[in-house]
Design a protein around this motif. Structure first.
Motif, PDB file in Angstrom:
ATOM      1  N   TRP B  25       0.817  -1.212   0.003  1.00 51.77           N
ATOM      2  CA  TRP B  25      -0.029  -0.010   0.166  1.00 51.77           C
ATOM      3  C   TRP B  25       0.927   1.140  -0.099  1.00 51.77           C
ATOM      4  O   TRP B  25       1.976   1.091   0.474  1.00 51.77           O
ATOM      5  N   PRO B  27       1.523   4.664   1.574  1.00 50.23           N
ATOM      6  CA  PRO B  27       1.242   5.526   2.722  1.00 50.23           C
ATOM      7  C   PRO B  27       0.972   6.789   2.175  1.00 50.23           C
ATOM      8  O   PRO B  27       1.957   7.314   1.372  1.00 50.23           O
ATOM      9  N   PRO B  45       0.487   2.716  10.263  1.00 49.27           N
ATOM     10  CA  PRO B  45      -0.049   2.256  11.122  1.00 49.27           C
ATOM     11  C   PRO B  45       0.238   0.598  11.301  1.00 49.27           C
ATOM     12  O   PRO B  45       0.077   0.208  10.486  1.00 49.27           O
ATOM     13  N   GLY B  46       0.379   0.233  12.609  1.00 51.98           N
ATOM     14  CA  GLY B  46       0.763  -1.149  12.856  1.00 51.98           C
ATOM     15  C   GLY B  46       2.181  -1.713  12.330  1.00 51.98           C
ATOM     16  O   GLY B  46       2.669  -2.999  12.692  1.00 51.98           O
ATOM     17  N   TYR B  77     -15.072 -10.124   8.419  1.00 50.63           N
ATOM     18  CA  TYR B  77     -15.328  -8.782   8.521  1.00 50.63           C
ATOM     19  C   TYR B  77     -16.467  -8.276   8.135  1.00 50.63           C
ATOM     20  O   TYR B  77     -17.227  -8.719   7.253  1.00 50.63           O
ATOM     21  N   LEU B  79     -16.982  -5.108   8.185  1.00 55.12           N
ATOM     22  CA  LEU B  79     -16.476  -3.999   7.421  1.00 55.12           C
ATOM     23  C   LEU B  79     -15.052  -3.996   7.403  1.00 55.12           C
ATOM     24  O   LEU B  79     -14.431  -4.230   8.255  1.00 55.12           O
ATOM     25  N   ARG B  80     -14.343  -3.849   6.180  1.00 56.22           N
ATOM     26  CA  ARG B  80     -12.959  -3.746   5.997  1.00 56.22           C
ATOM     27  C   ARG B  80     -12.557  -2.722   5.333  1.00 56.22           C
ATOM     28  O   ARG B  80     -12.727  -2.756   4.164  1.00 56.22           O
ATOM     29  N   GLU B  81     -11.733  -1.721   5.674  1.00 57.42           N
ATOM     30  CA  GLU B  81     -11.469  -0.703   5.136  1.00 57.42           C
ATOM     31  C   GLU B  81      -9.780  -0.640   4.960  1.00 57.42           C
ATOM     32  O   GLU B  81      -9.150   0.354   4.154  1.00 57.42           O
ATOM     33  N   HIS B  82      -9.111  -1.223   5.776  1.00 54.34           N
ATOM     34  CA  HIS B  82      -7.707  -1.312   5.799  1.00 54.34           C
ATOM     35  C   HIS B  82      -7.352  -2.767   6.104  1.00 54.34           C
ATOM     36  O   HIS B  82      -8.056  -3.623   6.512  1.00 54.34           O
ATOM     37  N   GLY B  83      -6.182  -3.015   5.551  1.00 48.44           N
ATOM     38  CA  GLY B  83      -5.530  -4.326   5.633  1.00 48.44           C
ATOM     39  C   GLY B  83      -4.139  -4.444   5.009  1.00 48.44           C
ATOM     40  O   GLY B  83      -3.727  -5.540   4.458  1.00 48.44           O
TER      41      GLY B  83
END
Lengths: 146, 131
Positions: B25, B27, B45-46, B77, B79-83
């Motif tokens: 991804w 950033p 994040p993470g 999920y 709802l899944r907006e990030h991963g």
């Protein structure tokens, strides 16, 4: 200008779209693996037994800049991010956004607000929201008819 | 406003390179300049310090950040907006930066790179020869 970018709750339209979308996600299987974030912060939500778990991406935020509120079946995450270094002479690119934000999520059942736990680690806010007693599955014993 | 700023000479010292890969991804970043340095702030994040790899080669600065695994098995999920499993992004770094002195730090999922400006680049005289 920058403030507007991170205050999606300023418009009621965005608010209702957020709720509608979660409703859609709950009752219909989505083909796409990811949804476009409907606000800030971006969220992952899943069900874990008697609780819902919400994971929010809040990089650069500390606990004192974050608030988590629960009312009924609504979770609200709000806060403020303003972490630019001092003495900037030129801004070449600003994609991260700054200012205050607020996002409300409507969950499928009521939440036991007293038992909500939140944890912040490496820019990920994890909130565990146990369902209210009234929302838990209860097995009804069926007695044979004499 | 930002687009205009990118046109300036100064920003040639740090221009993002377009990268589109499926596995990682991109950033969001802020590229800011102070009197003494260019600062790049990336939201990852993470990610912890162990997961970050910053490299510079031939004027190309590359950030690779691996997200620490948080779940043993993938939940179902609602709802899944990030991963993201990896964040990556590259920047063209100009001569105005002292690449030897670039430093990086990560805190709360926010990666900050400091690119100190080089001492004034000396003007070069071009000898003109008669044909």
């Amino acid at each position: 200008m920058l403030l507007n970018r991170m205050t999606p709750m300023g418009s009621l339209g965005r608010f209702s779209r957020d709720m509608d979308r979660l409703f859609d996600e709950v009752f219909r299987v989505s083909r796409a693996p990811y949804s476009r974030p409907a606000g800030y912060p971006s969220l992952n939500v899943w069900e874990d037994g008697d609780a819902f778990v919400v994971e929010a991406e809040v990089p650069g935020l500390t606990l004192d800049k974050l608030s988590v509120d629960v009312l009924g079946n609504e979770l609200t995450i709000s806060g403020e991010r303003n972490d630019a270094p001092a003495e900037i002479t030129t801004i070449h690119r600003r994609e991260r956004g700054a200012g205050s934000f607020q996002r409300t999520l409507t969950l499928p059942t009521d939440i036991n607000a007293e038992a909500v736990a939140a944890d912040l680690k490496n820019g990920i806010l994890t909130i565990r929201l146990p369902k209210a007693e009234t929302a838990k599955v209860r097995r009804i014993e069926v007695k044979p008819h004499d | 406003m930002v687009d205009n700023a990118i046109q300036t000479n100064e920003s040639k010292n740090c221009t993002p390179v377009k990268t589109e890969t499926r596995r990682s991804w991109t950033p969001p970043v802020d590229v800011l300049e102070t009197k003494d340095e260019v600062v790049i702030i990336a939201d990852v994040p993470g990610v912890t310090a162990d997961g970050v790899d910053v490299q510079i080669e031939n004027g190309l600065l590359t950030i690779e950040a691996r997200v620490e695994k948080r779940h043993d098995s993938e939940p179902t999920y609602l709802l899944r907006e990030h991963g993201a499993t990896t964040f990556s992004r590259s920047f063209n770094v100009g001569d105005g930066v002292n690449t030897e002195a670039i430093s990086a730090e990560i805190r709360d999922g926010k990666l900050t790179l400091h690119l100190p400006k080089a001492e004034a680049v000396k003007p070069r005289r071009i000898d003109v020869k008669t044909a």
